[in-house]
Design a protein around this motif. Structure first.
Motif, PDB file in Angstrom:
ATOM      1  N   TRP A   1       0.844  -1.196   0.000  1.00 20.50           N
ATOM      2  CA  TRP A   1       0.000   0.000   0.000  1.00 20.50           C
ATOM      3  C   TRP A   1       0.880   1.246   0.000  1.00 20.50           C
ATOM      4  O   TRP A   1       1.572   1.524   0.961  1.00 20.50           O
ATOM      5  CB  TRP A   1      -0.909  -0.038   1.226  1.00 20.50           C
TER       6      TRP A   1
ATOM      7  N   THR B   1       1.408   6.015  -6.041  1.00 17.81           N
ATOM      8  CA  THR B   1       0.578   7.087  -6.577  1.00 17.81           C
ATOM      9  C   THR B   1      -0.900   6.947  -6.236  1.00 17.81           C
ATOM     10  O   THR B   1      -1.564   7.929  -5.982  1.00 17.81           O
ATOM     11  CB  THR B   1       0.742   7.169  -8.096  1.00 17.81           C
ATOM     12  N   GLY B   2      -1.418   5.738  -6.234  1.00 14.56           N
ATOM     13  CA  GLY B   2      -2.851   5.592  -5.985  1.00 14.56           C
ATOM     14  C   GLY B   2      -3.183   5.326  -4.529  1.00 14.56           C
ATOM     15  O   GLY B   2      -4.262   4.843  -4.212  1.00 14.56           O
ATOM     16  N   ALA B   3      -2.255   5.667  -3.639  1.00 19.51           N
ATOM     17  CA  ALA B   3      -2.383   5.248  -2.244  1.00 19.51           C
ATOM     18  C   ALA B   3      -3.629   5.791  -1.567  1.00 19.51           C
ATOM     19  O   ALA B   3      -4.153   5.182  -0.655  1.00 19.51           O
ATOM     20  CB  ALA B   3      -1.152   5.676  -1.472  1.00 19.51           C
ATOM     21  N   LEU B   4      -4.089   6.956  -2.017  1.00 21.72           N
ATOM     22  CA  LEU B   4      -5.179   7.599  -1.299  1.00 21.72           C
ATOM     23  C   LEU B   4      -6.529   7.384  -1.971  1.00 21.72           C
ATOM     24  O   LEU B   4      -7.493   8.072  -1.666  1.00 21.72           O
ATOM     25  CB  LEU B   4      -4.893   9.091  -1.154  1.00 21.72           C
ATOM     26  N   ALA B   5      -6.598   6.454  -2.888  1.00 17.83           N
ATOM     27  CA  ALA B   5      -7.867   6.196  -3.562  1.00 17.83           C
ATOM     28  C   ALA B   5      -8.885   5.667  -2.561  1.00 17.83           C
ATOM     29  O   ALA B   5      -8.536   5.199  -1.482  1.00 17.83           O
ATOM     30  CB  ALA B   5      -7.652   5.186  -4.679  1.00 17.83           C
ATOM     31  N   LEU B   6     -10.153   5.749  -2.931  1.00 16.78           N
ATOM     32  CA  LEU B   6     -11.204   5.259  -2.038  1.00 16.78           C
ATOM     33  C   LEU B   6     -11.000   3.785  -1.736  1.00 16.78           C
ATOM     34  O   LEU B   6     -11.158   3.339  -0.610  1.00 16.78           O
ATOM     35  CB  LEU B   6     -12.568   5.469  -2.693  1.00 16.78           C
TER      36      LEU B   6
ATOM     37  N   THR C   1       6.960   9.201   6.554  1.00 13.17           N
ATOM     38  CA  THR C   1       6.758   8.206   5.498  1.00 13.17           C
ATOM     39  C   THR C   1       5.275   8.003   5.228  1.00 13.17           C
ATOM     40  O   THR C   1       4.833   7.924   4.086  1.00 13.17           O
ATOM     41  CB  THR C   1       7.385   6.862   5.919  1.00 13.17           C
TER      42      THR C   1
ATOM     43  N   PHE D   1       2.472   9.981   6.287  1.00 14.20           N
ATOM     44  CA  PHE D   1       1.568  11.092   5.998  1.00 14.20           C
ATOM     45  C   PHE D   1       2.153  12.125   5.058  1.00 14.20           C
ATOM     46  O   PHE D   1       1.437  12.971   4.558  1.00 14.20           O
ATOM     47  CB  PHE D   1       1.116  11.749   7.298  1.00 14.20           C
ATOM     48  N   ARG D   2       3.442  12.088   4.813  1.00 18.27           N
ATOM     49  CA  ARG D   2       3.987  13.003   3.810  1.00 18.27           C
ATOM     50  C   ARG D   2       4.314  12.237   2.544  1.00 18.27           C
ATOM     51  O   ARG D   2       4.080  12.715   1.450  1.00 18.27           O
ATOM     52  CB  ARG D   2       5.231  13.706   4.349  1.00 18.27           C
ATOM     53  N   GLY D   3       4.864  11.027   2.713  1.00 16.94           N
ATOM     54  CA  GLY D   3       5.250  10.261   1.537  1.00 16.94           C
ATOM     55  C   GLY D   3       4.148   9.343   1.009  1.00 16.94           C
ATOM     56  O   GLY D   3       4.327   8.725  -0.029  1.00 16.94           O
ATOM     57  N   ASN D   4       3.026   9.244   1.730  1.00 14.09           N
ATOM     58  CA  ASN D   4       1.898   8.397   1.322  1.00 14.09           C
ATOM     59  C   ASN D   4       2.272   6.931   1.193  1.00 14.09           C
ATOM     60  O   ASN D   4       1.631   6.197   0.453  1.00 14.09           O
ATOM     61  CB  ASN D   4       1.305   8.836  -0.021  1.00 14.09           C
ATOM     62  N   GLU D   5       3.325   6.486   1.902  1.00 14.09           N
ATOM     63  CA  GLU D   5       3.682   5.074   1.816  1.00 14.09           C
ATOM     64  C   GLU D   5       3.213   4.391   3.082  1.00 14.09           C
ATOM     65  O   GLU D   5       3.957   4.221   4.033  1.00 14.09           O
ATOM     66  CB  GLU D   5       5.182   4.931   1.639  1.00 14.09           C
TER      67      GLU D   5
ATOM     68  N   ARG E   1       4.958   0.969   4.219  1.00 10.47           N
ATOM     69  CA  ARG E   1       6.294   1.167   4.748  1.00 10.47           C
ATOM     70  C   ARG E   1       6.235   1.810   6.133  1.00 10.47           C
ATOM     71  O   ARG E   1       6.973   1.433   7.047  1.00 10.47           O
ATOM     72  CB  ARG E   1       7.064   2.056   3.782  1.00 10.47           C
TER      73      ARG E   1
END
Lengths: 418, 372
Positions: free
Chosen positions: B41, B44-49, B333, B335-339, B342
């Motif tokens: 998870w 790029t698409g990490a925050l999709a619904l 990692t 909340f800023r990097g959306n990973e 990780r």
């Protein structure tokens, strides 16, 4: 008596009928509008000016100013992410224009396409073409830019330079020559602050080293990060670092600017919010108290960053949010906001008489220069790359190894999907 | 008999809601984080619904410990270890020292106690901001000597780039085995007095053997990394350690003082009658008696040092490898990097390190109860 009452009722009903459409023209919008941003403190009045205009146009709407403080949105973005993941989006939120928006929210299919709004308002013509390309993809345009900041500016104090016998450098070779002279006189050649300002310096150095075409190719995925061009940029950056202050990591960007103002350092590369800081807080006259030049080797290129607002899918008060976006993109809104914020308008037709000498100069460059996107401020690359780049920068500051840094960038780019 | 079982049922029913809540919101979420840490998870698409997640096993962990881009995390982990050790030694040692001084019942003891305990009431953000000013390179502590006519100090408390006790991460396996051998030998030395045979058989011989094997055949062990990567104790963390010790030594002082007051005066008098000096009284009587207090202080401080976040954020900011901390890294990692995967993996690593402190304590407690 009864007849009179009935007459009165009829008149009253007629008045209501006639009055209704008029009332609708003044304000057909009702309910709430929640604006999510990180503009507080110094930037609060600029946001308030925008909200005032909105309230005049839409008196029926109750504006909720949901500000989460913290420079560059460090805290706000985390709050926003938890809200969006929790299925509770604000009506409109602030985001740096470019990949920070596209690589995060658009790729996740969370934003509405604003192309119809741009066409309806005639914004396709008033915003520079280069800008629209950077805030849009082949599927649409994703945000309304409110302001433009320039990232590649070098600041100095003209009187001090005269005293030390150096000139503002046009290229990095000029800078190195001047730096030796300055070092001999005990002056720090280039003031640097904590880590994100190192990223900020890197993008200016890299732009100078590889040129605007390569810079664009890099972010389009056409130039690889371990190519000789990028290694060379890191090498130049390492050389520039030798002329910076060693206590950089404990200074804020204002303190680094102070070093220039106080005459402890000769130059500082920072975005043009430094102009606002020096004019407003330090009471220096632009052009006399402080001077500026495009950072060495980047004359004719305008590295930009912009704050913008988008429309998330599922916004609870969509119509109100669209009215808000219309205010942001309007000439009236832009020229009310930007002089207070210390930035320039993204529109080509802004009223320059409202701005100070520096901003007028920047506005002139904005409409004539080659426009490229900033990395440190979220235009060129998405969050994943930006976050990883910060730790690569840390690694480089410690090891000063250009090869390793470029290789790490290349791996990171693969991961971030560039 | 019947009444007892009814009481048990009542107790069980009373506890049930909190058991369920803790089960879901503590253990359930730990489980969910472990699961997330084994997915991909992020990106790029990490925050999709409905974000796409795939199970990838331990890849995130392997990447953190041996991957090319995990260097920042490894530095942070090393920082956290040095940081915890220094904080424990400093806060426990200083707190104990102040408590011993106050135990002599000086005049104005109450006032002094309040003064020493006061820093704890400040939030880390506030004390961090104050200490950042105090430790600024060209201000605060560094200009103090000026008032006495000396040259100002130039020590960079928070921004020094030098490090001591540097080691190469490539050798991490060898180093860990050496540490294990050292611990075995030390335990053996302590046991030597009590039970000679067991000490030599169980601890000393395996320890020496392990050390010797690693020394001779260590070269055969695989490298953790393909390149050199040096980590050490960064001098820039000194400033943060000073601030934390300042904030928490008052707390350990209060713990020890309560303990010292709990020791009966008779015992002290008896020790004095037997001819014990002040030093000998504390060394052989008082401090050994307060072992439970020392243990709880160590547990509490160690988990505080593992959760360290706001103080570092206020003093040196994010993205500062010299003073970084896994907890900060996890936040950035995620909340800023959306990973998210990780970030979850870093969280689990922190969780396991914390467990390393707490599980032996819990085991010890159970054993004591069993003995009773």
């Amino acid at each position: 008596m009864r007849k009179a009452f009935a007459k009165m009722l009829v008149v009253f009903a007629a008045a209501l009928l006639i009055g209704a459409p008029q009332a609708a023209q003044a304000s057909d919008l009702k309910g709430d509008l929640e604006i999510f941003s990180w503009w507080a403190g110094d930037e609060g009045p600029a946001l308030a000016a925008l909200i005032d205009i909105y309230k005049q146009q839409n008196p029926g709407v109750n504006v909720i100013n949901a500000t989460v403080t913290g420079g560059s949105g460090v805290n706000a973005q985390a709050v926003l992410k938890t809200r969006m993941l929790g299925g509770e989006p604000p009506d409109s939120f602030q985001v740096h224009a470019g990949q920070e928006l596209i690589g995060t929210w658009v790729k996740a299919d969370r934003m509405e396409d604003l192309t119809p709004l741009f066409k309806e308002q005639g914004w396709m013509e008033v915003f520079p073409e280069g800008l629209i390309k950077l805030i849009g993809t082949d599927k649409g345009i994703w945000s309304v830019p409110v302001n433009i900041h320039r990232s590649n500016v070098m600041w100095y104090v003209p009187a001090n330079l005269k005293k030390w016998g150096v000139e503002a450098p046009k290229t990095w070779d000029d800078f190195f020559a001047a730096a030796e002279k300055l070092k001999a006189q005990g002056v720090v050649p280039l003031a640097l602050a904590q880590n994100w300002t190192a990223n900020h310096l890197w993008e200016s150095v890299a732009l100078a080293s590889m040129g605007a075409d390569n810079w664009d190719a890099l972010w389009a995925g056409k130039l690889s990060f371990d190519s000789p061009e990028v290694v060379k940029a890191w090498e130049l950056f390492g050389k520039v670092l030798q002329y910076t202050n060693s206590d950089a990591s404990s200074l804020s960007w204002q303190q680094a600017t102070d070093m220039v103002v106080d005459g402890r350092a000769a130059f500082n590369i920072m975005g043009d919010w430094a102009a606002g800081y020096m004019s407003t807080t330090k009471k220096l006259a632009p052009g006399e108290g402080y001077g500026w030049i495009a950072s060495p080797g980047t004359t004719g290129t305008f590295m930009f960053l912009a704050d913008s607002f988008g429309l998330p899918k599922g916004a609870p008060h969509r119509a109100n949010a669209i009215a808000w976006l219309k205010v942001l993109g309007s000439k009236e809104g832009a020229d009310a906001f930007n002089p207070l914020k210390g930035s320039i308008s993204a529109r080509k037709d802004s009223d320059l008489s409202k701005y100070n000498v520096y901003s007028q100069d920047a506005a002139k460059d904005w409409s004539s220069n080659r426009v490229v996107g900033s990395l440190a401020h979220g235009v060129a690359a998405n969050d994943t790359f930006k976050n990883g780049f910060a730790s690569i920068m840390e690694m480089f500051l410690k090891t000063k190894n250009p090869q390793a840094a470029s290789k790490a960038c290349a791996q990171l780019a693969k991961k971030a999907g560039i | 008999m019947r009444e007892a079982s009814l009481d048990k049922l009542k107790a069980f029913l009373t506890l049930l809601p909190s058991m369920i809540l803790i089960g879901v919101f503590v253990y359930g979420f730990i489980g969910d984080t472990i699961w997330t840490s084994m997915t991909d998870w992020g990106g790029t698409g990490a925050l999709a619904l409905e974000p796409e997640k795939h199970f990838i096993g331990l890849e995130n962990y392997i990447d953190l410990f041996t991957g090319f881009l995990g260097g920042g995390f490894r530095q942070d982990l090393v920082n956290a270890v040095y940081y915890s050790v220094m904080l424990l030694a400093g806060a426990v040692g200083l707190g104990m020292f102040i408590a011993i001084l106050l135990d002599q019942k000086p005049r104005g003891e109450d006032l002094l106690r309040t003064i020493f305990l006061y820093p704890m009431s400040l939030s880390f953000i506030v004390s961090g901001t104050i200490w950042r000013w105090l430790l600024a390179p060209q201000g605060g502590v560094n200009v103090l000597p000026k008032y006495f006519g000396f040259k100002p100090l130039t020590f960079k408390w928070l921004s020094s780039q030098s490090a001591v006790l540097v080691f190469n991460w490539q050798d991490i396996l060898r180093i860990l085995l050496y540490v294990a051998a050292f611990v075995l030998i030390m335990v053996g030395m302590f046991m030597l007095k009590k039970n000679q045979g067991k000490a030599i058989k169980r601890w000393l011989v395996p320890g020496i053997l392990l050390g010797a094997v690693v020394w001779v055949f260590g070269g055969l062990l695989p490298d953790a990394l393909f390149m050199e990567e040096e980590h050490g104790f960064n001098l820039a963390t000194l400033g943060i350690i000073i601030a934390t010790i300042w904030q928490y030594s008052g707390y350990t002082m209060a713990l020890y003082l309560a303990g010292f007051n709990g020791i009966s005066q008779d015992l002290r008098d008896a020790a004095m009658l037997d001819g014990a000096s002040q030093v000998a009284y504390y060394r052989h009587v008082a401090i050994p008696m307060l072992k439970p207090i020392t243990i709880s202080a160590v547990i509490i401080l160690s988990h505080i040092s593992l959760k360290m976040f706001d103080l570092i954020f206020a003093m040196t900011g994010p993205d500062n490898a010299a003073t970084g901390h896994p907890a900060l890294n996890m936040y950035l990692t995620t909340f800023r990097g959306n990973e998210f995967a990780r970030g979850a993996a870093i969280a689990i690593v922190l969780f396991l390190v914390a467990a390393m402190f707490i599980v032996p304590y819990l085991v010890g407690q159970y054993r004591q109860q069993g003995r009773r």
